[in-house]
Design a protein around this motif. Structure first.
Motif, PDB file in Angstrom:
ATOM      1  N   ASP A  26     -52.015 -52.120  10.992  1.00 21.74           N
ATOM      2  CA  ASP A  26     -51.149 -50.947  10.215  1.00 21.74           C
ATOM      3  C   ASP A  26     -52.168 -49.832  10.406  1.00 21.74           C
ATOM      4  O   ASP A  26     -53.249 -49.899   9.948  1.00 21.74           O
ATOM      5  N   ASP A  28     -52.042 -45.744   9.373  1.00 19.19           N
ATOM      6  CA  ASP A  28     -51.434 -44.608   8.521  1.00 19.19           C
ATOM      7  C   ASP A  28     -51.652 -43.215   9.462  1.00 19.19           C
ATOM      8  O   ASP A  28     -52.402 -42.577   9.139  1.00 19.19           O
ATOM      9  N   GLY A  30     -48.998 -40.987   9.908  1.00 19.23           N
ATOM     10  CA  GLY A  30     -47.870 -40.229   9.683  1.00 19.23           C
ATOM     11  C   GLY A  30     -46.497 -40.818  10.439  1.00 19.23           C
ATOM     12  O   GLY A  30     -45.619 -39.818  10.829  1.00 19.23           O
ATOM     13  N   GLY A  31     -46.723 -41.848  11.005  1.00 22.80           N
ATOM     14  CA  GLY A  31     -45.363 -42.217  11.646  1.00 22.80           C
ATOM     15  C   GLY A  31     -45.632 -42.265  13.112  1.00 22.80           C
ATOM     16  O   GLY A  31     -44.522 -42.247  13.969  1.00 22.80           O
ATOM     17  N   SER A  34     -47.401 -46.511  16.076  1.00 25.35           N
ATOM     18  CA  SER A  34     -46.809 -47.843  15.586  1.00 25.35           C
ATOM     19  C   SER A  34     -47.275 -48.599  16.478  1.00 25.35           C
ATOM     20  O   SER A  34     -46.939 -48.759  17.628  1.00 25.35           O
ATOM     21  N   SER A  78     -40.414 -46.855  17.610  1.00 22.84           N
ATOM     22  CA  SER A  78     -41.358 -46.118  16.406  1.00 22.84           C
ATOM     23  C   SER A  78     -40.581 -45.605  15.452  1.00 22.84           C
ATOM     24  O   SER A  78     -40.748 -45.596  14.499  1.00 22.84           O
ATOM     25  N   LEU A  79     -39.452 -44.869  15.867  1.00 20.58           N
ATOM     26  CA  LEU A  79     -38.347 -44.217  15.055  1.00 20.58           C
ATOM     27  C   LEU A  79     -37.657 -45.105  14.345  1.00 20.58           C
ATOM     28  O   LEU A  79     -37.542 -45.117  13.188  1.00 20.58           O
ATOM     29  N   VAL A  81     -38.782 -48.347  13.494  1.00 19.87           N
ATOM     30  CA  VAL A  81     -39.659 -48.820  12.848  1.00 19.87           C
ATOM     31  C   VAL A  81     -39.912 -48.218  11.589  1.00 19.87           C
ATOM     32  O   VAL A  81     -40.014 -48.544  10.359  1.00 19.87           O
ATOM     33  N   ARG A  82     -40.168 -46.779  11.666  1.00 17.94           N
ATOM     34  CA  ARG A  82     -40.285 -46.032  10.560  1.00 17.94           C
ATOM     35  C   ARG A  82     -39.049 -45.928   9.637  1.00 17.94           C
ATOM     36  O   ARG A  82     -39.260 -45.775   8.487  1.00 17.94           O
ATOM     37  N   ASN A  83     -38.122 -45.716  10.232  1.00 20.48           N
ATOM     38  CA  ASN A  83     -36.813 -45.660   9.194  1.00 20.48           C
ATOM     39  C   ASN A  83     -36.646 -46.932   8.618  1.00 20.48           C
ATOM     40  O   ASN A  83     -36.005 -46.746   7.588  1.00 20.48           O
ATOM     41  N   SER A  85     -39.082 -49.038   7.567  1.00 19.70           N
ATOM     42  CA  SER A  85     -39.825 -48.932   6.629  1.00 19.70           C
ATOM     43  C   SER A  85     -39.564 -48.069   5.364  1.00 19.70           C
ATOM     44  O   SER A  85     -39.608 -48.240   4.218  1.00 19.70           O
ATOM     45  N   ARG A  86     -39.124 -46.831   5.717  1.00 18.82           N
ATOM     46  CA  ARG A  86     -38.680 -46.064   4.622  1.00 18.82           C
ATOM     47  C   ARG A  86     -37.388 -46.310   3.930  1.00 18.82           C
ATOM     48  O   ARG A  86     -37.247 -46.129   2.616  1.00 18.82           O
TER      49      ARG A  86
END
Length: 155
Positions: A26, A28, A30-31, A34, A78-79, A81-83, A85-86
């Motif tokens: 991981d 970090d 800021g997204g 990924s 990536s989008l 995975v980010r969504n 995660s949020r």
């Protein structure tokens, strides 16, 4: 074609590694970065490059197609995975004050309720100071971990 197969295999290995040991990798940023997204991009780069190369097109086009489709796969994954995660909810919502229905007889030690909120899709374990019959309207007076303390709701 060998280059595409090797890059795809590296991506597949990275994807499997991140599936089991994702916390190790991981970053970090800021997204923007990924690791699963990078792994997917490498797999797609390798596969699309190998497919394009096998079609008999000049190798220049195989690299162009692989880069473009790989970038699209990276951004998309990536989008995603980010969504995801949020959207994960680590903290349970306090349901004190919510109303619902007793789905079984509720006693001082056991029972089950279904709460009315649209966010409530599962039944909850419940208990009460006194006995509440099945089908009665209830109100949550205390939230204790996975259980709720309820009382009869008088309308």
């Amino acid at each position: 074609m060998t280059v595409f197969i090797i890059i795809g295999a590296i991506g597949l290995g990275l994807l499997v590694f991140s599936l089991f040991f994702g916390e190790v990798l991981d970053v970090d940023a800021g997204g923007l970065l990924s690791v699963p997204g990078l792994a997917v991009a490498l797999v797609v780069f390798g596969a699309s490059g190998a497919i394009t190369d096998s079609m008999g097109l000049p190798q220049f086009w195989a690299y162009i197609v692989a880069i473009v489709i790989g970038l699209i796969a990276y951004v998309g994954s990536s989008l995603l995975v980010r969504n995801l995660s949020r959207s994960s909810d680590g903290v349970p919502r306090d349901v004190t004050g919510d109303t619902g229905t007793a789905m079984s007889k509720i006693t001082i030690s056991s029972g089950e309720v279904a709460l009315d909120g649209s966010h409530e899709i599962e039944r909850r374990l419940a208990f009460a100071d006194g006995e509440i019959e099945q089908g009665a309207r209830i109100r949550v007076v205390q939230h204790l971990g996975s259980r709720v303390k309820v009382e009869r709701e008088y309308i």
